[in-house]
Write a protein that holds these residues in place. Structure first.
Motif, PDB file in Angstrom:
ATOM      1  N   MET A 190       0.841  -1.184   0.000  1.00 34.12           N
ATOM      2  CA  MET A 190       0.000   0.000   0.000  1.00 34.12           C
ATOM      3  C   MET A 190       0.885   1.247   0.000  1.00 34.12           C
ATOM      4  SD  MET A 190      -2.759   1.288   2.813  1.00 34.12           S
ATOM      5  CE  MET A 190      -4.307   0.879   2.089  1.00 34.12           C
ATOM      6  N   ALA A 191       0.445   2.240  -0.730  1.00 33.12           N
ATOM      7  CA  ALA A 191       1.180   3.504  -0.800  1.00 33.12           C
ATOM      8  C   ALA A 191       1.188   4.187   0.562  1.00 33.12           C
ATOM      9  CB  ALA A 191       0.525   4.422  -1.833  1.00 33.12           C
ATOM     10  N   LYS A 192       2.182   5.019   0.773  1.00 32.74           N
ATOM     11  CA  LYS A 192       2.279   5.779   2.018  1.00 32.74           C
ATOM     12  C   LYS A 192       1.232   6.889   2.000  1.00 32.74           C
ATOM     13  CE  LYS A 192       5.417   8.352   4.901  1.00 32.74           C
ATOM     14  NZ  LYS A 192       6.787   8.682   5.196  1.00 32.74           N
ATOM     15  N   ALA A 227       4.241   4.853  -4.301  1.00 31.70           N
ATOM     16  CA  ALA A 227       3.769   6.237  -4.401  1.00 31.70           C
ATOM     17  C   ALA A 227       3.432   6.784  -3.015  1.00 31.70           C
ATOM     18  CB  ALA A 227       2.540   6.317  -5.298  1.00 31.70           C
ATOM     19  N   VAL A 228       3.204   8.083  -2.976  1.00 34.28           N
ATOM     20  CA  VAL A 228       2.834   8.768  -1.737  1.00 34.28           C
ATOM     21  C   VAL A 228       1.542   9.535  -1.989  1.00 34.28           C
ATOM     22  CG1 VAL A 228       3.538  10.503  -0.042  1.00 34.28           C
ATOM     23  CG2 VAL A 228       5.258   9.025  -1.092  1.00 34.28           C
ATOM     24  N   TYR A 229       0.615   9.450  -1.044  1.00 31.23           N
ATOM     25  CA  TYR A 229      -0.636  10.197  -1.103  1.00 31.23           C
ATOM     26  C   TYR A 229      -0.618  11.209   0.030  1.00 31.23           C
ATOM     27  CZ  TYR A 229      -5.592  11.208  -0.324  1.00 31.23           C
ATOM     28  OH  TYR A 229      -6.798  11.844  -0.120  1.00 31.23           O
ATOM     29  N   ILE A 230      -0.711  12.479  -0.326  1.00 30.04           N
ATOM     30  CA  ILE A 230      -0.716  13.549   0.671  1.00 30.04           C
ATOM     31  C   ILE A 230      -2.106  14.180   0.704  1.00 30.04           C
ATOM     32  CG2 ILE A 230       0.265  15.760   1.399  1.00 30.04           C
ATOM     33  CD1 ILE A 230       2.820  15.007  -0.118  1.00 30.04           C
ATOM     34  N   TYR A 231      -2.704  14.164   1.888  1.00 28.07           N
ATOM     35  CA  TYR A 231      -3.992  14.818   2.110  1.00 28.07           C
ATOM     36  C   TYR A 231      -3.675  16.123   2.834  1.00 28.07           C
ATOM     37  CZ  TYR A 231      -8.719  15.664   3.856  1.00 28.07           C
ATOM     38  OH  TYR A 231      -9.936  16.226   4.131  1.00 28.07           O
ATOM     39  N   CYS A 232      -3.880  17.246   2.150  1.00 19.87           N
ATOM     40  CA  CYS A 232      -3.519  18.542   2.708  1.00 19.87           C
ATOM     41  C   CYS A 232      -4.763  19.380   2.969  1.00 19.87           C
ATOM     42  CB  CYS A 232      -2.590  19.288   1.768  1.00 19.87           C
ATOM     43  SG  CYS A 232      -2.042  20.869   2.428  1.00 19.87           S
ATOM     44  N   ALA A 236       6.964  21.138   2.878  1.00 19.19           N
ATOM     45  CA  ALA A 236       7.942  20.340   3.622  1.00 19.19           C
ATOM     46  C   ALA A 236       7.718  18.853   3.364  1.00 19.19           C
ATOM     47  CB  ALA A 236       7.855  20.643   5.112  1.00 19.19           C
ATOM     48  N   GLU A 237       6.477  18.439   3.360  1.00 17.68           N
ATOM     49  CA  GLU A 237       6.161  17.018   3.138  1.00 17.68           C
ATOM     50  C   GLU A 237       6.497  16.600   1.712  1.00 17.68           C
ATOM     51  OE1 GLU A 237       5.651  13.567   4.476  1.00 17.68           O
ATOM     52  OE2 GLU A 237       5.115  15.167   5.868  1.00 17.68           O
ATOM     53  N   ALA A 238       6.151  17.432   0.750  1.00 14.62           N
ATOM     54  CA  ALA A 238       6.446  17.111  -0.648  1.00 14.62           C
ATOM     55  C   ALA A 238       7.953  17.001  -0.876  1.00 14.62           C
ATOM     56  CB  ALA A 238       5.835  18.168  -1.562  1.00 14.62           C
ATOM     57  N   GLN A 239       8.709  17.842  -0.220  1.00 13.50           N
ATOM     58  CA  GLN A 239      10.166  17.823  -0.346  1.00 13.50           C
ATOM     59  C   GLN A 239      10.741  16.484   0.136  1.00 13.50           C
ATOM     60  OE1 GLN A 239      11.786  20.245  -1.861  1.00 13.50           O
ATOM     61  NE2 GLN A 239      13.772  19.286  -1.621  1.00 13.50           N
ATOM     62  N   LYS A 240      10.141  15.908   1.150  1.00 11.40           N
ATOM     63  CA  LYS A 240      10.604  14.625   1.693  1.00 11.40           C
ATOM     64  C   LYS A 240      10.471  13.488   0.680  1.00 11.40           C
ATOM     65  CE  LYS A 240       8.995  15.531   6.391  1.00 11.40           C
ATOM     66  NZ  LYS A 240       8.046  15.055   7.414  1.00 11.40           N
ATOM     67  N   HIS A 241       9.573  13.641  -0.273  1.00  7.30           N
ATOM     68  CA  HIS A 241       9.260  12.558  -1.199  1.00  7.30           C
ATOM     69  C   HIS A 241       9.687  12.881  -2.631  1.00  7.30           C
ATOM     70  CE1 HIS A 241       7.124  10.822   2.122  1.00  7.30           C
ATOM     71  NE2 HIS A 241       6.453  11.950   2.265  1.00  7.30           N
ATOM     72  N   GLY A 299      11.230  12.812  -6.096  1.00  6.52           N
ATOM     73  CA  GLY A 299      11.606  11.685  -6.935  1.00  6.52           C
ATOM     74  C   GLY A 299      10.580  10.561  -6.936  1.00  6.52           C
ATOM     75  N   LYS A 300       9.596  10.623  -6.046  1.00  6.91           N
ATOM     76  CA  LYS A 300       8.541   9.614  -6.006  1.00  6.91           C
ATOM     77  C   LYS A 300       7.298  10.147  -6.725  1.00  6.91           C
ATOM     78  CE  LYS A 300       9.676   7.043  -1.934  1.00  6.91           C
ATOM     79  NZ  LYS A 300       9.155   5.741  -1.661  1.00  6.91           N
ATOM     80  N   THR A 301       6.412   9.251  -7.064  1.00  4.70           N
ATOM     81  CA  THR A 301       5.118   9.666  -7.584  1.00  4.70           C
ATOM     82  C   THR A 301       4.277  10.102  -6.395  1.00  4.70           C
ATOM     83  OG1 THR A 301       5.257   8.077  -9.388  1.00  4.70           O
ATOM     84  CG2 THR A 301       3.067   8.923  -8.853  1.00  4.70           C
ATOM     85  N   VAL A 302       3.782  11.338  -6.459  1.00  7.39           N
ATOM     86  CA  VAL A 302       3.022  11.903  -5.344  1.00  7.39           C
ATOM     87  C   VAL A 302       1.637  12.308  -5.837  1.00  7.39           C
ATOM     88  CG1 VAL A 302       2.924  13.747  -3.626  1.00  7.39           C
ATOM     89  CG2 VAL A 302       5.134  12.748  -4.249  1.00  7.39           C
ATOM     90  N   PHE A 303       0.627  11.823  -5.135  1.00 11.63           N
ATOM     91  CA  PHE A 303      -0.755  12.215  -5.385  1.00 11.63           C
ATOM     92  C   PHE A 303      -1.163  13.116  -4.229  1.00 11.63           C
ATOM     93  CE2 PHE A 303      -0.146   8.200  -7.478  1.00 11.63           C
ATOM     94  CZ  PHE A 303      -0.830   8.333  -8.673  1.00 11.63           C
ATOM     95  N   VAL A 304      -1.827  14.241  -4.558  1.00 14.13           N
ATOM     96  CA  VAL A 304      -2.178  15.207  -3.522  1.00 14.13           C
ATOM     97  C   VAL A 304      -3.655  15.563  -3.622  1.00 14.13           C
ATOM     98  CG1 VAL A 304      -1.694  17.490  -2.565  1.00 14.13           C
ATOM     99  CG2 VAL A 304       0.136  16.207  -3.683  1.00 14.13           C
TER     100      VAL A 304
END
Length: 73
Positions: free
Chosen positions: A1-3, A62-67, A15-20, A22-27
């Motif tokens: 499962m994605a983070k 991938a990473v999913y960020i809920y902002c 700050a959170e996006a910077q941590k990831h 090079g990865k695929t990030v969904f926001v």
């Protein structure tokens, strides 16, 4: 499962996006929630269950960020 990550506001998001980098990030940028967990944004409330249900289809690395974007004001 994605983070899955939650953050509040643009500074935390950056700050959170910077941590990831090079990865695929969904926001998802969403209206902040009240004590009952409901967003002030009716469109966000409609979309949220659909998005949550489909997160299982994003890549495992991938990473999913809920902002939350704050109050309606």
């Amino acid at each position: 499962m994605a983070k899955h990550v939650k953050c509040e506001g643009i500074d935390e998001f950056k700050a959170e996006a910077q941590k990831h980098k090079g990865k695929t990030v969904f926001v998802l940028f969403s209206g902040s929630t009240d004590k009952d967990g409901k967003s002030w944004c009716p469109d966000c409330e409609t979309a949220h269950p659909v998005i949550e249900r489909n997160l299982q289809h994003i890549p495992e690395d991938a990473v999913y960020i809920y902002c939350s974007v704050g109050d309606r004001d």
